[in-house]
Scaffold this motif. Structure first.
Motif, PDB file in Angstrom:
ATOM      1  N   ALA A   1      81.879 -14.774  55.241  1.00  6.45           N
ATOM      2  CA  ALA A   1      81.347 -15.951  54.565  1.00  6.45           C
ATOM      3  C   ALA A   1      81.775 -15.932  53.104  1.00  6.45           C
ATOM      4  O   ALA A   1      81.895 -14.872  52.487  1.00  6.45           O
ATOM      5  N   ASP A   2      82.012 -17.116  52.572  1.00  7.42           N
ATOM      6  CA  ASP A   2      82.269 -17.241  51.140  1.00  7.42           C
ATOM      7  C   ASP A   2      80.916 -17.250  50.448  1.00  7.42           C
ATOM      8  O   ASP A   2      80.088 -18.136  50.687  1.00  7.42           O
ATOM      9  N   VAL A   3      80.702 -16.257  49.620  1.00  6.32           N
ATOM     10  CA  VAL A   3      79.389 -16.146  48.990  1.00  6.32           C
ATOM     11  C   VAL A   3      79.547 -15.967  47.485  1.00  6.32           C
ATOM     12  O   VAL A   3      80.368 -15.182  47.019  1.00  6.32           O
ATOM     13  N   ASP A   4      78.783 -16.736  46.728  1.00  8.73           N
ATOM     14  CA  ASP A   4      78.760 -16.645  45.273  1.00  8.73           C
ATOM     15  C   ASP A   4      77.698 -15.628  44.889  1.00  8.73           C
ATOM     16  O   ASP A   4      76.508 -15.829  45.145  1.00  8.73           O
ATOM     17  N   LEU A   5      78.114 -14.538  44.286  1.00 10.42           N
ATOM     18  CA  LEU A   5      77.189 -13.468  43.919  1.00 10.42           C
ATOM     19  C   LEU A   5      76.632 -13.637  42.506  1.00 10.42           C
ATOM     20  O   LEU A   5      75.739 -12.903  42.109  1.00 10.42           O
TER      21      LEU A   5
END
Length: 319
Positions: free
Chosen positions: A226-230
């Motif tokens: 998944a593309d996840v913004d941390l």
């Protein structure tokens, strides 16, 4: 090793279409592997990279002699798939945890729709084998970029359920591509859908089928990445049992911030898709960024994926 950890040996490797390696794993002493249910995966430790990665089982749940996984050599790999392709040669040994299942099959469904995008077909193959063995009504929609990149094709075409498989290729005419309005049945309580593949494919399938009236609890999903913004604003995390409070910075995660203080939360996928790092929350508002928890679980505000989700202000964790 934990009770659920073992060492397995690569007994066979098949180079399949589309840069996919099909890898069979057996017990070192030749004994039966642990039983699993359709939709299950293995956690595989890759020592050179010091990372764990999760791979769905595509072998028949009735098979006791080996597990089989399919691994795409992803050019955008964060290290996992490249390491497996490099190291998973016949005779190689791997530390394994599992099998475990966060994507179980509803075997009492009256009709099941399996939707696999690319390497996301692997759990669908195990499900199709199980449904066929049960004599259940189902269809498998398998979407790939091109016919000559379609792994597992020979096995699937030779299976007893070949007539229940619909292939969809991006490079062919539009009429044979997956059309959700055409290819998905009308919603009903007994119809269950399963989807796994790239995030864009999954988001499209899930949003379209739910908008068409399929109940969210009947639309099952498993993200393998998944593309996840941390990133985000700083917030505090208090650990109720240890008495430690840390500040999670704008580019840090809960798991990493706590690790610096000696509090270890086990992390495997680092993308909020595997559920390994789920931690109980006693107080505070959560900004969920994972793909693991259901909407109902998110609304409860009592669990967080410590590898990626954040707090809207201070959080108190039960650790």
């Amino acid at each position: 090793m934990t009770e659920n950890t073992t060492t397995l040996t690569v007994s066979k490797r098949i180079e399949d279409r589309g840069d996919i390696a099909r890898i069979q794993l057996t017990s070192k002493d030749g004994s039966d592997v642990k039983a699993f249910t359709a939709g299950a995966h293995l956690d595989i430790y890759l020592p050179k990279e010091d990372i764990w990665r999760q791979y769905s089982l595509c072998s028949d749940p009735a098979e006791t002699g080996f597990y089989e996984i399919g691994v795409l050599k992803d050019p955008n790999s964060r290290g996992g798939s490249a390491a497996v392709h490099r190291d998973a040669i016949e005779g190689a040994e791997f530390t394994i945890e599992g099998p475990r299942n966060h994507f179980p099959l509803a075997e009492n469904a009256t009709f099941t729709v399996l939707l696999g995008g690319g390497i996301g077909v692997t759990p669908m193959i195990a499900m199709a084998k199980r449904l066929h063995a049960l004599g259940k009504d189902f269809v498998l929609h398998y979407c790939t970029r091109s016919e000559n990149l379609t792994a597992f094709r020979d096995e699937l075409d030779g299976s007893g359920f070949a007539d229940k498989i619909a292939y969809h290729f991006d490079d062919k005419d539009e009429a044979q591509r997956l059309d959700l309005k055409r290819d998905i049945p009308e919603p009903s309580a007994g119809t269950h859908l399963y989807v796994c593949g790239p995030q864009g494919f999954m988001d499209w399938v899930i949003s379209t089928t739910e908008a068409a009236g399929h109940a969210p609890e009947n639309v099952h999903r498993e993200y393998f990445s998944a593309d996840v913004d941390l990133s985000g604003d700083s917030f505090e995390v208090e650990c109720s049992q240890s008495g430690i409070t840390v500040t999670v910075g704008p580019d840090d995660t809960i798991a990493r911030a706590l690790a610096k203080e000696g509090i270890k939360i086990e992390v495997k996928c680092e993308e909020g898709v595997c559920g390994t790092c789920i931690t109980d929350v006693l107080e505070g508002d959560i900004e969920h960024r994972d793909q693991f928890l259901t909407e109902e679980e998110r609304e409860d505000m009592d669990q967080i994926c410590a590898c990626c989700s954040r707090g809207k202000g201070k959080l108190v964790l039960e650790i």
